[in-house]
Scaffold this motif. Structure first.
Motif, PDB file in Angstrom:
ATOM      1  N   ALA A 204       1.093  -9.980   5.327  1.00  0.00           N
ATOM      2  CA  ALA A 204       0.923  -8.431   5.252  1.00  0.00           C
ATOM      3  C   ALA A 204      -0.122  -7.814   6.362  1.00  0.00           C
ATOM      4  O   ALA A 204       0.579  -6.654   6.416  1.00  0.00           O
ATOM      5  N   GLN A 207       2.029  -6.848   9.419  1.00  0.00           N
ATOM      6  CA  GLN A 207       2.827  -6.494   9.630  1.00  0.00           C
ATOM      7  C   GLN A 207       2.258  -5.254   9.348  1.00  0.00           C
ATOM      8  O   GLN A 207       3.297  -3.635   8.928  1.00  0.00           O
ATOM      9  N   ILE A 209       1.331  -3.916   6.451  1.00  0.00           N
ATOM     10  CA  ILE A 209       1.714  -3.626   5.371  1.00  0.00           C
ATOM     11  C   ILE A 209       0.567  -3.563   4.281  1.00  0.00           C
ATOM     12  O   ILE A 209      -0.088  -4.195   4.162  1.00  0.00           O
ATOM     13  N   VAL A 238       9.243  -6.898   0.487  1.00  0.00           N
ATOM     14  CA  VAL A 238       9.032  -5.605   1.408  1.00  0.00           C
ATOM     15  C   VAL A 238      10.780  -4.779   1.849  1.00  0.00           C
ATOM     16  O   VAL A 238      10.460  -4.143   1.642  1.00  0.00           O
ATOM     17  N   LYS A 243       6.039  -0.635   3.065  1.00  0.00           N
ATOM     18  CA  LYS A 243       4.458  -0.712   3.363  1.00  0.00           C
ATOM     19  C   LYS A 243       3.665  -0.821   2.504  1.00  0.00           C
ATOM     20  O   LYS A 243       2.408  -1.075   3.017  1.00  0.00           O
TER      21      LYS A 243
END
Length: 637
Positions: A204, A207, A209, A238, A243
């Motif tokens: 996460a 990325q 997120i 996701v 996000k």
């Protein structure tokens, strides 16, 4: 990346700009492939196996046949590929080199015939062109047929020096023992929730997120120890939430009940709010969850609360930090015995759910039982309470009973006349008296209790029903002296009292001269013996009658009756049933001193024919001509 040119002369500039942006987009790669480990250090949750393989490579101590077994998605094929790559890296070889020409993967699920294995073994003899080893990875090896396994045995046992076989399977028990004995076995374990959640947090962050800790723990729990499943669920969630990955979004997308539902249900149970509890269960069903899912989750919730009761077991709670705070807070409300009883009820409902005809009613009944449990773990009308097992229905003082040294009488009911004590027995305020008549006690506690005779019992005008008397006698035990404290049956005082009672007890002396002692003859004995045999034969006791007819009784000295039987079985049968016989003979012969002596003589068994051969021999002794008849007609026995 290859450049793509699109010539559209008649489109406007804005459309061309949009097309230019879309052509630069990279194709989406799922996280399970994108973040597949490339070295042993990247493998999650299998440190023992990766360390063993790394040391084996460094020390040149690697077996030529390896078996990787374990649940799905825990890294078996990944470790096989990493191993195949590392053993071929030599000196200045590039780390990006994958040595694809040296790695052969075979899916045994679709290539499970003998011909596929023969083709593989024929390629094994050819040495590698690049690198040092040729690695054969056979995935789902348990799908091979019996003939394919047998064709693979010799090659697996004595492979060439440049060949290494790596077998991967999820069902080791389906592989024949001869294959297992030729392999070095590595058991891959399920990845823990903690390790899975940490790896998901790393992905996460890479990325960009924003993911809540509780959301990642729910994904890890849903994956059930499989990292590939966890990454697939992560991609799905996701795509749903974008996000910002929240616990609410995860529970909604994965169709799992949120922690808040169980926290609220537990609060309603502790508050004994049965209507609110049933409404909450109805709302849960309206959301699409079935009752089985709800009750199983509630049992797990009680288990987590029980885990929070002790400081040493808190690490067993596999939830996020925020949820852990809620568990610790709610675990202080119920007692340990309450949680134990609640887990037992929920687990019982789980077991009965599938076989129930009315599943919703079963869950609702369980919820009502849960809300009816006291905080001490006992239900209001528990099976542990009641006559003889908890507090009695009513309390009666010991002085209210009339006691004899050898028997205890029933309590007497109060009448209008005052007893010597001056007060009638009181009934406990928490219990209701039973509607039954009780006779009045007339003796004073200061004076010694008189003996209750049969005449006095017959004069009782209002007697208690016999069933009630028996129940109370079993339920309430009174000591020999009124007002004496109860003691254990194994205590020193009870043993001492028992010993004194044995010493003071007068032995009953029987005057043998008063018993009948008439003289009788052997003929009289055999007469009454035959009468008894005839009686029991008519009653249907054929076996005993036959055993008693096996020999004629003989009279010996001192009124001893002697019979001789052919085997022990008949002797035991007569001894087991001889009580009626002896009572009958003592009555008929007017002699109380008769005894029975039984002996076994196997030679007497010749007198009895049991088998067909023995019966034939008996007949032949009586009439030898029967043997000529059998030979003449060629008869079989």
């Amino acid at each position: 990346m290859k450049a793509i040119f699109i010539f559209v002369p008649y489109l406007s500039t804005s459309i061309l700009e949009v097309t230019y942006k879309f052509k630069l987009l990279e194709p989406f790669i799922v996280s399970a492939r994108k973040y597949r480990p490339k070295t042993f250090k990247d493998v999650v949750g299998q440190q023992a196996i990766t360390n063993t393989l790394t040391n084996a490579i460094e020390n040149n101590h690697l077996a030529q046949a390896l078996l990787f077994t374990g649940p799905r998605g825990v890294g078996k094929t990944t470790c096989a590929r990493i191993l195949a790559k590392q053993i071929n890296q030599q000196g200045e070889a590039s780390e990006d080199e994958d040595f694809a020409f040296n790695i052969f993967e075979l899916d045994a699920a679709s290539n499970n015939s003998v011909d596929d294995i023969r083709e593989l073994t024929s390629q094994v003899r050819i040495p590698p062109q690049v690198g040092k080893y040729k690695v054969y990875i056979i995935d789902e090896v348990h799908m091979l047929s019996q003939a394919a396994f047998n064709a693979f045995l010799k090659t697996l046992e004595e492979p060439p020096a440049h060949a290494i076989f790596i077998l991967a399977t999820t069902e080791k028990h389906k592989i024949i023992p001869t294959i297992l004995s030729r392999c070095q076995i590595f058991d891959f374990k399920r990845i823990t929730v903690k390790d899975t959640a940490e790896y998901l947090r790393y992905i996460a962050e890479s990325q960009q997120i924003n993911a809540e800790d509780d959301a990642l723990h729910i994904i890890a729990q849903k994956a059930d120890g499989a990292m590939r499943d966890a990454l697939s669920i992560f991609d799905r969630v996701v795509s749903f939430s974008g996000k910002n990955l929240t616990r609410k979004a995860v529970t909604e997308n994965l169709n799992v009940l949120d922690y808040d539902t169980y926290f609220k249900a537990t609060d309603l149970i502790l508050a004994r709010d049965i209507p609110g509890l049933l409404v909450l269960f109805n709302e849960t069903l309206a959301q699409g969850f079935d009752g089985h899912h709800f009750i199983v989750g509630l049992a797990s919730h009680f288990r987590d609360l029980m885990v929070c009761k002790h400081q040493n077991t808190i690490p067993l709670l596999e939830v996020g930090e925020e949820a852990k705070k809620q568990y610790l807070e709610q675990s202080q409300k119920p007692s340990g015995s309450f949680l134990l009883e609640a887990i037992d009820l929920a687990n019982d409902c789980d077991i009965k759910y599938k076989s129930s005809k009315h599943q919703r009613l079963l869950v609702e009944l369980t919820l009502m039982k849960l809300a009816s449990i006291d905080f001490d773990g006992e239900k209001k009308k528990s099976k542990h309470l009641g006559p003889g097992r908890g507090r009695p229905d009513f309390i009666i003082p010991a002085s209210f009973y009339r006691v004899n040294h050898n028997k205890v009488t029933e309590p007497k009911a109060p009448t209008n006349q005052k007893s010597a004590e001056g007060n009638a027995p009181q009934i406990a305020p928490t219990q209701k008296a039973k509607p039954q008549s009780i006779q009045t006690a007339s003796a004073s506690t200061s004076a010694p209790a008189p003996t209750l005779t049969e005449e006095h019992t017959a004069q009782s005008s209002i007697a208690k029903p016999q069933e009630t008397q028996d129940a109370e006698t079993k339920r309430i035990q009174i000591d020999l002296k009124a007002g004496k404290k109860r003691v254990s049956g194994l205590s020193l005082s009870s043993l001492k009292a028992k010993k004194e009672h044995q010493l003071n007890k007068k032995e009953e002396i029987i005057d043998e001269s008063s018993l009948p002692n008439s003289v009788f003859t052997e003929q009289e004995l055999r007469k009454h013996w035959a009468e008894f045999v005839d009686i029991i034969d008519k009653e249907g006791r054929k076996i005993l009658a036959s055993n008693l007819n096996a020999d004629l009784p003989k009279l010996k000295e001192n009124f001893v009756i002697w019979i001789e039987l052919p085997n022990d079985t008949m002797k035991k049968e007569v001894e087991r049933e001889k009580y009626d016989l002896m009572e009958y003979l003592k009555l008929k012969l007017h002699n109380h001193f008769i005894t029975l002596d039984i002996t076994v003589n196997e030679t007497t068994a010749k007198k009895f024919a049991f088998t067909p051969e023995e019966k034939y021999l008996k007949l032949r002794e009586k009439n030898p001509a029967i043997d000529l008849l059998r030979k003449e007609f060629d008869l079989d026995i």
